[in-house]
Every structure is written in C-alpha cells, then in structure tokens.
Design a protein around this motif. Structure first.
Motif, PDB file in Angstrom:
ATOM      1  N   LYS A 375     -25.337 -37.995  -2.643  1.00  0.00           N
ATOM      2  CA  LYS A 375     -26.537 -37.613  -1.916  1.00  0.00           C
ATOM      3  C   LYS A 375     -26.443 -38.019  -0.451  1.00  0.00           C
ATOM      4  N   GLY A 376     -27.419 -37.539   0.322  1.00  0.00           N
ATOM      5  CA  GLY A 376     -27.559 -37.991   1.692  1.00  0.00           C
ATOM      6  C   GLY A 376     -26.685 -37.275   2.702  1.00  0.00           C
ATOM      7  N   PHE A 377     -26.250 -36.039   2.414  1.00  0.00           N
ATOM      8  CA  PHE A 377     -25.433 -35.296   3.365  1.00  0.00           C
ATOM      9  C   PHE A 377     -26.324 -34.585   4.384  1.00  0.00           C
ATOM     10  N   ASN A 378     -25.963 -34.672   5.637  1.00  0.00           N
ATOM     11  CA  ASN A 378     -26.653 -33.923   6.671  1.00  0.00           C
ATOM     12  C   ASN A 378     -26.165 -32.480   6.701  1.00  0.00           C
ATOM     13  N   ALA A 379     -26.906 -31.631   7.406  1.00  0.00           N
ATOM     14  CA  ALA A 379     -26.469 -30.245   7.575  1.00  0.00           C
ATOM     15  C   ALA A 379     -25.044 -30.220   8.137  1.00  0.00           C
ATOM     16  N   HIS A 380     -24.268 -29.245   7.688  1.00  0.00           N
ATOM     17  CA  HIS A 380     -22.871 -29.152   8.120  1.00  0.00           C
ATOM     18  C   HIS A 380     -22.598 -27.708   8.528  1.00  0.00           C
ATOM     19  N   ILE A 381     -22.602 -27.472   9.817  1.00  0.00           N
ATOM     20  CA  ILE A 381     -22.398 -26.128  10.344  1.00  0.00           C
ATOM     21  C   ILE A 381     -20.900 -25.870  10.489  1.00  0.00           C
ATOM     22  N   GLN A 382     -20.460 -24.695  10.050  1.00  0.00           N
ATOM     23  CA  GLN A 382     -19.052 -24.333  10.128  1.00  0.00           C
ATOM     24  C   GLN A 382     -18.868 -23.178  11.117  1.00  0.00           C
ATOM     25  N   PRO A 383     -17.673 -23.042  11.676  1.00  0.00           N
ATOM     26  CA  PRO A 383     -17.428 -21.931  12.607  1.00  0.00           C
ATOM     27  C   PRO A 383     -17.553 -20.580  11.899  1.00  0.00           C
ATOM     28  N   ARG A 384     -18.016 -19.586  12.646  1.00  0.00           N
ATOM     29  CA  ARG A 384     -18.169 -18.249  12.066  1.00  0.00           C
ATOM     30  C   ARG A 384     -16.861 -17.482  12.018  1.00  0.00           C
ATOM     31  N   SER A 385     -15.961 -17.793  12.928  1.00  0.00           N
ATOM     32  CA  SER A 385     -14.688 -17.068  12.968  1.00  0.00           C
ATOM     33  C   SER A 385     -13.784 -17.511  11.836  1.00  0.00           C
ATOM     34  N   ALA A 393     -11.041 -19.383   5.769  1.00  0.00           N
ATOM     35  CA  ALA A 393     -12.277 -19.736   6.467  1.00  0.00           C
ATOM     36  C   ALA A 393     -12.029 -20.723   7.601  1.00  0.00           C
ATOM     37  N   GLY A 394     -11.046 -21.590   7.426  1.00  0.00           N
ATOM     38  CA  GLY A 394     -10.728 -22.552   8.478  1.00  0.00           C
ATOM     39  C   GLY A 394     -11.817 -23.573   8.724  1.00  0.00           C
ATOM     40  N   TRP A 395     -12.560 -23.928   7.688  1.00  0.00           N
ATOM     41  CA  TRP A 395     -13.679 -24.847   7.868  1.00  0.00           C
ATOM     42  C   TRP A 395     -13.204 -26.289   8.005  1.00  0.00           C
ATOM     43  N   ARG A 396     -14.081 -27.095   8.613  1.00  0.00           N
ATOM     44  CA  ARG A 396     -13.845 -28.526   8.710  1.00  0.00           C
ATOM     45  C   ARG A 396     -14.214 -29.198   7.385  1.00  0.00           C
ATOM     46  N   ASN A 455     -14.274 -11.189  -2.353  1.00  0.00           N
ATOM     47  CA  ASN A 455     -14.312 -10.458  -1.081  1.00  0.00           C
ATOM     48  C   ASN A 455     -15.017 -11.235   0.029  1.00  0.00           C
ATOM     49  N   TRP A 456     -14.990 -12.580  -0.050  1.00  0.00           N
ATOM     50  CA  TRP A 456     -15.552 -13.371   1.050  1.00  0.00           C
ATOM     51  C   TRP A 456     -14.818 -13.015   2.354  1.00  0.00           C
ATOM     52  N   GLY A 457     -15.572 -12.808   3.416  1.00  0.00           N
ATOM     53  CA  GLY A 457     -14.987 -12.404   4.689  1.00  0.00           C
ATOM     54  C   GLY A 457     -14.775 -10.916   4.811  1.00  0.00           C
ATOM     55  N   GLY A 458     -15.042 -10.211   3.708  1.00  0.00           N
ATOM     56  CA  GLY A 458     -14.956  -8.755   3.766  1.00  0.00           C
ATOM     57  C   GLY A 458     -13.728  -8.148   3.130  1.00  0.00           C
ATOM     58  N   LYS A 459     -12.869  -8.984   2.523  1.00  0.00           N
ATOM     59  CA  LYS A 459     -11.653  -8.428   1.931  1.00  0.00           C
ATOM     60  C   LYS A 459     -11.342  -9.061   0.577  1.00  0.00           C
ATOM     61  N   PRO A 471      -7.966  -2.710   1.030  1.00  0.00           N
ATOM     62  CA  PRO A 471      -7.774  -4.045   0.450  1.00  0.00           C
ATOM     63  C   PRO A 471      -6.856  -4.905   1.305  1.00  0.00           C
ATOM     64  N   ALA A 472      -6.972  -6.216   1.087  1.00  0.00           N
ATOM     65  CA  ALA A 472      -6.096  -7.165   1.769  1.00  0.00           C
ATOM     66  C   ALA A 472      -4.759  -7.243   1.054  1.00  0.00           C
ATOM     67  N   ILE A 473      -3.751  -7.632   1.797  1.00  0.00           N
ATOM     68  CA  ILE A 473      -2.433  -7.923   1.226  1.00  0.00           C
ATOM     69  C   ILE A 473      -2.283  -9.416   0.984  1.00  0.00           C
ATOM     70  N   LYS A 474      -2.929 -10.198   1.831  1.00  0.00           N
ATOM     71  CA  LYS A 474      -2.864 -11.654   1.695  1.00  0.00           C
ATOM     72  C   LYS A 474      -4.283 -12.219   1.616  1.00  0.00           C
ATOM     73  N   LEU A 475      -4.468 -13.170   0.725  1.00  0.00           N
ATOM     74  CA  LEU A 475      -5.770 -13.809   0.558  1.00  0.00           C
ATOM     75  C   LEU A 475      -5.592 -15.322   0.467  1.00  0.00           C
ATOM     76  N   SER A 476      -6.419 -16.031   1.211  1.00  0.00           N
ATOM     77  CA  SER A 476      -6.366 -17.490   1.214  1.00  0.00           C
ATOM     78  C   SER A 476      -7.315 -18.056   0.164  1.00  0.00           C
ATOM     79  N   PHE A 477      -6.911 -19.185  -0.426  1.00  0.00           N
ATOM     80  CA  PHE A 477      -7.794 -19.941  -1.317  1.00  0.00           C
ATOM     81  C   PHE A 477      -8.746 -20.829  -0.514  1.00  0.00           C
ATOM     82  N   ASN A 478      -8.568 -20.881   0.804  1.00  0.00           N
ATOM     83  CA  ASN A 478      -9.438 -21.696   1.653  1.00  0.00           C
ATOM     84  C   ASN A 478     -10.671 -20.894   2.060  1.00  0.00           C
ATOM     85  N   ARG A 479     -11.456 -20.516   1.086  1.00  0.00           N
ATOM     86  CA  ARG A 479     -12.691 -19.769   1.325  1.00  0.00           C
ATOM     87  C   ARG A 479     -13.536 -19.820   0.058  1.00  0.00           C
TER      88      ARG A 479
END
Length: 737
Positions: A375-385, A393-396, A455-459, A471-479
């Motif tokens: 518990k106790g997590f503050n809001a965590h904004i991630q980059p849109r790009s 996704a490239g999130w922190r 299809n997160w991110g559109g693909k 369709p995408a040819i490559k898909l990351s698990f980082n999303r």
C-alpha cells in the motif's frame, strides 16, 4: 483465432467482471475463541486448553503492564491466565476457577491492581493465593524471571508498550525464556539484575530502534533484534526470523492487550505463533506473512468487535469490479520468476494506488488467495511515447520485491487498485525453484499467445485488431495486456483448468513459454506436461524441448486446440517476440537458418507438422459450437461414465478444433464430432495417442473442454459435466503413471 472469437472474449470479460461477490474466504479454516467481554474470552481460552488445573494466574483486566511477562511462568505451571476486576472476581471468572478445580491462584501485580479483597474472596473458596509484585512493571518482570529455569536466553522488549511483549510471548513461554522489560534509552536496574542472576548469554531484542535503542541493545549479552516498522510487522518477523511453525496460528487485535495475553499460553501449548491485526481490517504486514507461509489455519482471539469477520473478505477479493481501462495499467519484468528472485512492476496510474497479489487456483471455490499486499503508492505517470517497431512501452519501474522462498509455484495476479477503486491486473508465474523437482505435472501457461493477440499500442500479430489492419512483426513483452483487464488470455481457457487441477490436489508446477524456451523441461522430473490453453506460438527451442521430452520422458495432456501452430523467435533477452507469419518470405532467416523461419510449423522450410508431437493437429474455426459425439465407447477412457456410442454432450466443441487425418499410427479416436469449417463438413476429434518411444498423449481437440470441468465465468455457455470430468480423471490417471 478470428474476429468472432475476439468478440466472444470481450463479451465474456463483460460478464465476468460484472460479478462483484462478497463472501467469506471459505478456504481459511477459522476458529474463534470469543465472548461478550474480555473476561469471557479468557474463560473460553481456558476451556479450550484445560479440562482442569491446580493453578491459575490472575491479572487485572485493565492494568496490563504487570502481566506482560507472565506467560512463560504460566506455561511452566501449565496454568491458564484469567482476568479480574480490581475489587472482585467476575461471575464468569469465578465459575471457571470452580470448573477447573483450582487449588492455588498466582496474582500478578500489586494491591493497586488487584485488591486484597480478591485474595480474601479466593480464600473463602478454600483456594490459596500468592502475589508476584514489584515497585513497577520492570521489577514484576524480574520477580517472575526468578521463578523460571535457567535457560541462558532471555527476551528483552520495550516496557511501556504491550504489543511486542505479547507477540513474542508464545515463543518465550514455550521455551521458558523470561520476558524482561526496558526503557527505550536506558536499561532498567531490575532487568540488569535479571540478566546477571539468570546467567543470560543470549538475548532476543523485540522491536525496532524506536522501541529499544542501539545504546540499550549494545549493553545486552549477544543480542539479536527482531524489529519492524510497526507492531504487526514485528509479529510477522518473529515468525520469519525464528522460523516458527505456522501449521496453526493465533490472531488477536493489536489495539488492546487482554485477548493476546490470555491466549498466549494456549498458543504456546500448541506451539503456535501469534499475529496481530486491526479490528476492522488485516494489515498488509499480516497479510504478507500469511501469504508467504501459506497460513490457512487461524484461531482468532476475541469477539467480533475485536476482530471483524468482514476483515477476511479481502482474502477472496481478487476479482475486478471496476475496470481501470487505459488509465490504470502495468506489466512485470518477467513472465516467470522463481522464489528468491526479484520481480519488478511497471505501472501507470494518475492517482495513488495499492497492489495486492493473488495466487490463482480453486481454494474451495474462492478461486484465488491473497499472498501479498503493498500500500501507499503515489500516482506514477509514465511517458506516452513508446517504441513503434515492437510496442515496447519503455516505462520507468514502479516497485520491486523479492519473491518469498515459501511461495508455491503457480499463476499469480497482481491487482492494482487506485483511489477511485478502478482496478487492473499484471500476471506472472512463479515457477519451481528446484530445476530437478519431482512433480505430477507441469502446467504450461501460453504467454507467447497472450502477447500475439495483445494490441496494446495499436499492434498485435493480427490485422483485425492492429492499426491500419497491418499486424506487427515484432512485439515486446514490456507492455500491458489489453485483454482480461490486464490478465491476457488467462481467463479465456486456462483458468478453468487450473481451478480443476488444483481442486484435485495434483502435485503441480507452473511454467511459461519462456521457461520452456530456456530449457526448463529438460531437467524437470514431471510425469506429464499439461497444456492448459491456446498455446499457439512456440519457438524452435520450445518445439525441440517439448518434442524430445514428451517422446518418452513425460506425457502430454492437451486441453485445447491449435497448439504449437506458429513458429516464432525470441530476441532481446527473450523480451521481444518475432513472427513474420504471412510475410515469412521476408524473414531474413530464410537465408540465415531456414529451420527458424517464422511461419507455421507445418509449412516449408520448417516442415514440422504439429501432429508429430500430438498425433493430430489444427484444422480451423467451426461455424458454430457443436456437441461432443461419443465414438469407441468401450475405450478405457470412458470407464465409469456410462456413455455409449452416438451420445452427445452439448456445447463442448467450438472456438477452434483439431482433427486426426490418419497420418500418424497408433492414434485412437474416442470422439468424432461433426463441425462445419468454412462452409465444408469436417470433424473434431478427441484422441489417445501412444507414441512409439512410450510417451502418451490425451488431446481434446477443442477450446471449450475445460469449461465443463469448472464453468467459472462461462456459465452462460457451459455447465459442470460429470462425464467430462470422469473422462479427464481417467486420462490423468494414465498420464501420471
């Protein structure tokens, strides 16, 4: 899987998450020792632990300080602790003293705590008394210690708060260690005398530096500290650091002393530790130790006002009741993690949130058990790009924690809940920490297929749900996963089988596609590989391992269809999946290594049709759901079902189907169900296949079989069917030989 299958899954999710059940956690075995007041609670504890007793310890129901150190001496005398008012015995306490046949009462505390009138009252009952008292609580603890045996060890804890002393009391009592008290920054003279006179060589300091300072700690003989950020974590860490048995655990409110005090001696008699809780909710520190140690057998000390029954509803509350959509999402650093390894969570939330982690299974119908609360997590904004080549996704990172070594292998859901009660999931598997483990079955979770349809991110790897239908040819698990409120495809088909398998109490371990890709099957001593769902996307390394291991070493239970159909490759530490599919002619591996070209396994240049592993293989999507049609009813798989040739079980065949076309010898068809594929008549098969090298295969040839074993979330489409279950039991009995 085509558009109509996606539509079905969307409808399914709407139906599933609309069910906001609030029931007690049936899988927790809870006993309550309660009463209308603390006097009665103490008496009911006494009745639970003692049919008779020559001795009783008596303390003031409000003045707890004198009684903090009493548990070890009460345990030594095999005597319960009862409570009294200052001026007189209550009727409840008096009646219990009579029931026990008490001959002697030890009064803890001075005449200001329990008046001489109480001793006179006992004398009138022909009961002798003596008093252990002192100028203060520190001297009372010292005087109690003088009556304990020499063990060379002692407990030292803060004398101006009760919770730490009571949390350690069962352990101290069981081992005969005195509980000695101290000020935060100064070691009391009475405690110094006790340490010297008892020849104490080792001390356990209970509580953090805010309770017992470094200065005091350093004055003690061979000290070791059991601390925590609060009383609840201290109680949990007592279990962890002392490696106490958790077969049965006592729980009491951490807001008052009486219930924990009177229950501590009974807990010691049963070699059980004591946890603390809030009255109306269970602290995350207590939840976490219950999850880490798989604590399911609780004795609650006190009435419902002390520990609410409603507080236990959190233990089943894994379901999503209000979707967070794309406002609240997350993913993990690993699809599969072993106990002792670090898992990192990447979250996006524009509001404060909390995390709860559930292990999914049957759990007497509850479907999941809470194992961790953060518990106790503050809001965590991630980059849109994000990376538009592979949708990374490239999130922190948001937070990390080490998977406790006690966690069982299984499928886990991290549930995110924000301040608006919006919710989302992050799934991951905990695999077996022992690569050479002996298990009944390894359950394979189809994480590659989750990602292919995501299809997160559109693909995704499909045109129908990709931007511009490309369709995408490559898909990351980082999303994050878009399906299942972040759970991917787990609820579509796998969860129903997982619930059923765990209900049967098979010895299971869980694997992801990534585990198999990295060779986990090659050392695991499993009797069978269970493919629980639509595991359509395999790497060459997966196919090589599964084919080799299941030829003779282990058997296969295939509870789906269209499995091992597309070959993919893994890149970037197995976090990017590559699949050219219909554009396989563009795949550079056509020249580099044709065996790894990302086309269907049955197609050139790979030329490894799936029936080489399963005996049959994928043939298409039926126009509508059809009944299972029984053939070969004398086959042993139908034992105890009573089924006859030609009988039908409605609704079992659908989604996608596999068929046996007689390419592989030794395949026995036990059900042949007519379907229509793309306007042409066809058939779906259920088979048993004995491989030449000895491996056995049971394959259902349909997406929907699992729904008839456990219809959770599918009751609009399926019902539990005893005949399907019996066929499955017969198959599993053979697969696990």
């Amino acid at each position: 899987m085509k558009k109509h299958i996606l539509l079905f899954l969307v409808l399914f999710c709407i139906l599933l998450w609309g069910d906001n059940r609030k029931v007690d956690a049936a899988y927790l075995k809870k006993e309550r020792l309660s009463g209308k007041d603390r006097f009665e609670v103490a008496v009911n504890v006494s009745k639970k632990g003692w049919s008779s007793s020559d001795t009783v310890f008596l303390t003031n129901y409000m003045a707890f300080a004198d009684a903090l150190a009493a548990s070890p001496l009460a345990f030594k005398n095999n005597a319960p602790i009862l409570l009294s008012r200052s001026e007189r015995l209550t009727d409840t306490t008096r009646n219990e003293i009579v029931r026990l046949g008490v001959k002697h009462v030890v009064i803890i505390g001075g005449t200001g705590s329990i008046y001489p009138a109480v001793a006179s009252e006992l004398k009138a009952m022909n009961i002798s008394t003596r008093r252990i008292e002192g100028q203060d609580r520190f001297e009372v603890a010292y005087n109690i210690s003088k009556e304990l045996d020499q063990k060379g060890k002692a407990i030292v804890t803060y004398g101006l708060n009760f919770s730490d002393a009571l949390a350690i009391a069962p352990y101290a009592a069981k081992n005969g260690y005195p509980i000695l008290l101290t000020h935060k920054d100064q070691l009391n003279e009475s405690t110094k005398k006790a340490l010297a006179e008892k020849n104490i060589k080792q001390t356990y300091v209970i509580g953090g530096e805010g309770s017992v300072s470094k200065a005091v700690y350093n004055q003690l003989p061979q000290p070791s500290r059991i601390g925590g950020k609060n009383r609840y974590e201290v109680a949990a860490n007592i279990i962890r650091q002392l490696e106490l048995s958790t077969e049965k655990v006592y729980m009491a409110t951490g807001q008052s002393f009486a219930d924990a005090l009177t229950g501590s001696v009974l807990a010691a008699k049963e070699s059980s530790p004591l946890l603390l809780t809030y009255p109306k909710s269970i602290p995350s520190e207590t939840i976490n130790i219950m999850g880490d140690k798989n604590i399911t057998n609780l004795t609650i000390l006190g009435g419902h006002a002390s520990v609410y029954d409603q507080s236990f509803t959190v233990f089943h509350n894994w379901e999503i009741t209000k979707s967070g959509g794309n406002r609240l999402q997350g993913y993990t650093s690993k699809t599969s993690v072993k106990p002792g390894e670090l898992q990192t969570f990447y979250l996006k939330s524009n509001k404060p949130f909390e995390l709860q982690i559930f292990r999914m299974g049957h759990y007497d119908g509850e479907g999941g058990t809470l194992v961790r609360s953060m518990k106790g997590f503050n809001a965590h904004i991630q980059p849109r790009s994000f990376n538009t080549e592979n949708m990374d996704a490239g999130w922190r990172p948001t937070t990390s924690f080490t998977i406790p070594k006690e966690w069982k292998s299984g499928f886990y859901l991290a549930k995110i809940t924000n301040l608006d009660n919006e919710q989302s999931y992050m799934p991951f598997v905990v695999s077996n920490p022992n690569p050479f483990a002996n298990v009944d079955a390894a359950v394979l979770i189809s994480t590659n297929t989750y990602q292919a349809y995501n299809n997160w991110g559109g693909k995704s790897m499909y045109g129908y749900n990709s931007a511009n239908k490309v369709p995408a040819i490559k898909l990351s698990f980082n999303r994050p996963y878009t399906a299942g409120n972040g759970a991917g495809e787990f609820f579509a088909f796998e969860y129903n089988l997982v619930r059923w398998l765990e209900k049967q109490n098979y010895n299971l371990t869980y694997l992801t596609d990534d585990d198999v890709h990295k060779g986990a099957l090659n050392t695991l001593n499993a009797k069978s590989l269970i493919i629980a769902g639509h595991d359509e996307y395999w790497s060459k390394e997966m196919r090589d391992s599964i084919e080799e291991q299941t030829n003779s070493k282990m058997n296969i239970g295939l509870f789906s269809a269209n499995v091992g159909y597309w070959q993919i490759r893994m890149e970037k530490n197995n976090r990017v999946m590559v699949g050219y599919k219909a554009r396989a002619f563009e795949d550079p591996y056509q020249k580099i290594d044709p065996s790894k070209v990302t086309t269907t396994f049955r197609s050139s240049p790979v030329n490894r049709p799936e029936n080489q592993v399963f005996g049959m293989m994928y043939h298409g999507i039926p126009e509508k759901t059809m009944p299972l049609v029984i053939t070969n009813a004398t086959h042993w798989l139908y034992k105890d079902t009573g089924l006859k040739n030609g009988e039908k079980i409605s609704g079992v065949v659908g989604g996608e189907i596999d068929r046996y076309d007689k390419e592989i010898p030794n395949v026995e068809v036990i059900a042949a169900s007519p379907v229509k594929l793309y306007g042409k008549e066809s058939v779906s098969h259920v088979i048993w296949y004995q491989k030449p090298q000895g491996g056995k295969v049971f394959a259902t040839g349909t997406f929907y079989w699992n729904w008839f074993l456990d219809p959770y979330g599918k009751k609009d489409y399926a019902n539990f069917n005893q005949k399907i279950e019996q066929i499955t039991i017969n198959a599993m009995n053979e697969l696990l030989k």
